[in-house]
Design an enzyme around this catalytic site. Structure first.
Site, PDB file in Angstrom:
ATOM      1  N   HIS A 112      76.295  10.410 -41.579  1.00 16.94           N
ATOM      2  CA  HIS A 112      76.934   9.768 -42.748  1.00 16.94           C
ATOM      3  C   HIS A 112      78.423   9.516 -42.520  1.00 16.94           C
ATOM      4  O   HIS A 112      79.064   8.804 -43.305  1.00 16.94           O
ATOM      5  CB  HIS A 112      76.765  10.635 -44.000  1.00 16.94           C
ATOM      6  CG  HIS A 112      75.332  10.860 -44.374  1.00 16.94           C
ATOM      7  ND1 HIS A 112      74.464   9.828 -44.635  1.00 16.94           N
ATOM      8  CD2 HIS A 112      74.600  11.999 -44.519  1.00 16.94           C
ATOM      9  CE1 HIS A 112      73.264  10.327 -44.927  1.00 16.94           C
ATOM     10  NE2 HIS A 112      73.323  11.640 -44.860  1.00 16.94           N
TER      11      HIS A 112
HETATM   12  N1  Q9C Z   1      69.781  15.404 -54.433  1.00 21.11           N
HETATM   13  C1  Q9C Z   1      72.454  15.136 -44.407  1.00 21.11           C
HETATM   14  O1  Q9C Z   1      71.279  15.386 -44.538  1.00 21.11           O
HETATM   15  N2  Q9C Z   1      73.349  15.191 -51.595  1.00 21.11           N
HETATM   16  N3  Q9C Z   1      73.232  14.909 -45.464  1.00 21.11           N
HETATM   17  C2  Q9C Z   1      72.341  14.392 -52.126  1.00 21.11           C
HETATM   18  C3  Q9C Z   1      70.573  14.391 -53.819  1.00 21.11           C
HETATM   19  C4  Q9C Z   1      73.937  14.832 -50.350  1.00 21.11           C
HETATM   20  C5  Q9C Z   1      72.687  14.880 -46.779  1.00 21.11           C
HETATM   21  C6  Q9C Z   1      71.933  14.876 -53.463  1.00 21.11           C
HETATM   22  C7  Q9C Z   1      73.007  14.939 -49.193  1.00 21.11           C
HETATM   23  C8  Q9C Z   1      73.685  14.792 -47.859  1.00 21.11           C
HETATM   24  C9  Q9C Z   1      73.071  15.163 -43.070  1.00 21.11           C
HETATM   25 ZN    ZN Z   2      69.649  14.134 -44.352  1.00 21.39          ZN
END
Ligand code: Q9C
Ligand code: ZN
Length: 721
Positions: A135
């Site tokens: 990201h």
């Molecule tokens: N329930 C990686 O897996 N929060 N990042 C989302 C939705 C952020 C994920 C909330 C998720 C980031 C590397």
């Molecule tokens: Zn992820």
């Protein structure tokens, strides 16, 4: 050539210091769990362990701005209040005083892995890192990611090794928008991502995560998004996505290196993903990628928040990178409405005599099968959009269409077991005995106990001396073949079919076959006696059936007719790839012409052979290169390599006695886990070959659901070369 595992304990240092329910899942225990899993399985010990170094600021500069790097550097000296305030400037990010150090180690680990692979020190590897990377953007942290480990690794591979084509496969359940932005105008990096999307209602809520984002400028066509618009996607969906979308493109792209943004939040049990794919699915995805780029696969950990699911999936991936066979893919492939009519039962004889045959039947054992075909949901629209002006092969695989085109990728499984609470699902929730999961060994370990790794990975039974073949080390050459009395007695009625010399060759093969069915040997390669190929194949099939094989997938190339005395009872799936017309005598007896080009051949493997094989869930695969089979070595190697997947690696390849040593050597190598050779220049499938394929897909799709790609293809098609 080996598998690298790159790691540094310091990467467990960064952690959330305040209350934040969104960020708390990205915790140090993730790395501990993954590593513990690898140790317990004895996998860590089999890897080349490399201690990660810190990436230099120059290396960070391959992707990130100086100002951003300086900002992250500054976090080392901030107090908690300042860290928290800075974190708030980004979406789903936390900083810790060790973040800069850890994030540099994470990048360094990815670079070290790429170096190890591109210098030929190892064949492939995994970097176990925190924080994750996909990201992260040029000047922004995002979604737990600080520096974009994989993107920097790709730039490094281009810059230091002059690579021209790098494939990034992002199987994390979130869209790696950071990686997409970094390479959106770069045609030398093909970025593929599937991700939970729910029509934009899932984090990171971006329009550019949708299927119509295909890249820009020179990079148009080199970004491929497959948004899942429902949760609950499972093994069959992931497999279908690889076979129908990613692999056709990847073969045509012909990468020199495959980087995997290996997030395991797309696995069952993960609170973020809410998907259903089981850990062994990642073994299969890995194996499918290993046929590309000469097997140069570098995986870098991204997400994955269910500790047990993460650990098991990581183990599955590493085991496969090491060249071990993949466990059979569990769960309903829902191939056939008639499946209740089939005889799935356990033969008492099978259970007692051939323990190795047990595992593939586990998902179908009476206690774990509901008997209910899972209905297709029908209106799910998981779309993928491609710039087909570039992707010749892709267009042809779907019947040949031009320009940009939205295709529906039908989910093969319905997401019926999704828990709407948004909480972790128990692993393998369809198993009713799983209620007591807490005090049981994990289902994975149970299954492992059922399926011990055969003592011999690959054995060959040939009629020429081993020394002339230069077989890879570790491949067992079975010289003598003292048949068991019981096998001798069994072979007696068939003897009249064979001359003396052919009978000796047959005995060698049966010795090997008994070893495979016994669980002593995983895969084998054998020479069919000259002029008796068809008779030999017939006897082999009978032998498999008499020893309790429930489902046997036979791929016959060249002049090898289906033995006449075989009952068409669903125990044999017979696929003849010959010079003849496409035809379906029944859903278990299929003939398809041998495609004349590499593109046609790939379409045949990805669009027909593998969907049938995975849908059938065989307990053994027989691939026979009969008289006048017409396959070039690399094509035969690819077919064989990819057919290792569907039956837990239990595969017997048969070649003609007088086959050239080179073919024999190549096949022995791929059976042993080496990557198949490059297919050479890509020539697109002929309209005739595509017509045959589409005809068969159309005929068979009602019974074999994995053949189904619910793309009503628009309008008249013109081909763009
Ligand atoms: N329930 C990686 O897996 N929060 N990042 C989302 C939705 C952020 C994920 C909330 C998720 C980031 C590397
Ligand atoms: Zn992820």
């Amino acid at each position: 050539m080996g598998t690298a595992l790159v790691y540094h304990e310091d990467m467990t240092a960064t952690r959330l210091l305040w209350d934040d329910p969104e960020c708390e899942i990205e915790c140090p225990e993730r790395l501990v769990a993954a590593l513990d899993g690898l140790r317990q399985q004895g996998l860590e010990q089999r890897c080349l362990r490399l201690s990660a170094y810190k990436a230099s600021e120059e290396e960070l500069g391959l992707v990130h701005s100086q100002e951003y790097v300086a900002l992250v550097r500054k976090t080392q000296t901030l107090d908690q209040g300042e860290l928290q305030a800075l974190s708030k400037q980004f979406d789903a990010v936390y900083f810790h005083p060790s973040t800069f150090h850890c994030a540099r180690l994470a990048v360094g680990a990815a670079l070290q892995l790429v170096d190890a692979v591109l210098t030929g020190t190892v064949q492939n590897g995994l970097a176990l890192v925190r924080p994750p990377g996909h990201h992260s953007q040029r000047a922004a942290a995002n979604g737990f990611c600080v520096f974009n480990n994989v993107a920097i690794a790709a730039k490094h591979a281009k810059q230091k090794y002059g690579l021209n084509r790098i494939l990034i496969v992002d199987w994390d359940v979130h869209h790696g928008q950071g990686t997409q932005y970094i390479f959106s105008d770069d045609p030398s990096v093909l970025y593929f991502s599937w991700h939970r999307y729910e029509h934009g209602c899932f984090w990171p809520f971006l329009q550019e995560s949708d299927a119509d984002a295909v890249g820009q400028g020179q990079g148009r066509g080199f970004t491929v998004n497959l948004p899942w618009n429902q949760v609950g996607m499972g093994n069959a969906d992931y497999l279908a996505a690889f076979l129908n979308v990613l692999l056709p493109l990847a073969f045509e792209f012909d990468p020199e290196l495959v980087l995997v943004s290996a997030g395991f939040d797309s696995a069952i049990g993960d609170p973020e993903g809410q998907m259903q794919a089981t850990p062994e699915c990642f073994a299969h995805l890995t194996q499918l990628l290993q046929v590309l780029a000469g097997g140069r696969v570098c995986a870098v950990l991204e997400g994955g928040y269910h500790l047990e699911s993460l650990a098991q999936s990581v183990c599955m991936m590493v085991q496969t990178l090491l060249g071990d066979s993949t466990p059979p893919l569990l769960g309903p492939m829902m191939p056939c409405q008639r499946f209740e009519d089939w005889s799935w039962g356990w033969g008492v004889e099978v259970e007692g005599r051939f323990p190795a045959l047990l595992l593939p039947t586990v998902p179908w054992s009476p206690s774990s099968v509901s008997g209910q075909p899972r209905p297709l949901t029908g209106q799910a629209s998981n779309k993928v959009s491609l710039n087909l002006g570039w992707w010749v092969n892709f267009g042809l695989l779907f019947g040949g269409c031009h320009s940009e085109l939205l295709l529906d990728v039908a989910p093969v499984l319905s997401p019926s077991t999704y828990s709407s609470e948004g909480r972790s699902l128990p692993l393998l929730s369809e198993d009713p005995t799983n209620e007591v999961a807490g005090d049981r060994l994990s289902p994975f370990l149970d299954r492992l106990a059922l399926c011990p790794t055969p003592p011999v990975h690959t054995a060959v039974a040939l009629t020429v001396p081993a020394a002339t073949l230069a077989l890879p080390p570790g491949v067992l050459h079975q010289e003598g073949s003292p048949l068991r009395e019981e096998t001798k007695a069994w072979v007696r009625p068939h003897e009249s079919l064979f001359q003396d010399k052919a009978l000796a060759a047959l005995e060698k093969i049966l010795y090997l076959l008994d070893g495979i069915l016994d669980g002593q040997v995983n895969s084998g390669l054998a020479a069919m006696p000259a002029l008796a190929a068809a008779a030999t194949l017939g006897v082999i099939i009978q032998r498999c059936l008499s020893l309790g094989a429930q489902r046997l997938f036979c791929v016959a190339l060249g002049q090898l007719d289906r033995p006449l005395d075989l009952a068409d009872d669903g125990r044999i799936l017979w696929l003849n790839i010959t010079g003849e017309e496409a035809a379906t005598q029944s859903m278990f007896h299929i003939t398809t012409p041998l495609p004349g080009t590499t593109g046609g051949f790939l379409s045949c493997i990805l669009g027909l052979v593998l969907p049938l094989a995975y849908g059938f869930q065989p307990d053994m695969v027989l691939v026979s290169l009969g008289p006048a089979h017409g396959l070039q070595d690399p094509h035969a190697a690819l077919l064989t390599a990819m057919l290792r997947g569907p039956a837990g690696g239990r595969i017997l390849a048969l070649v003609e006695e007088d086959s050239i040593p080179h073919l024999v050597r190549t096949l022995a190598r791929v059976l042993h886990g080496e990557a198949p050779p490059n297919l050479g220049p890509f020539l697109m499938a002929s309209p005739k070959d595509i017509q045959a394929l589409m005809y068969l897909k159309g005929k068979l799709e009602p019974q074999w659901k994995l053949l189904q790609v619910a793309a009503p293809l628009p309008g008249p098609c013109s081909l763009v070369a």
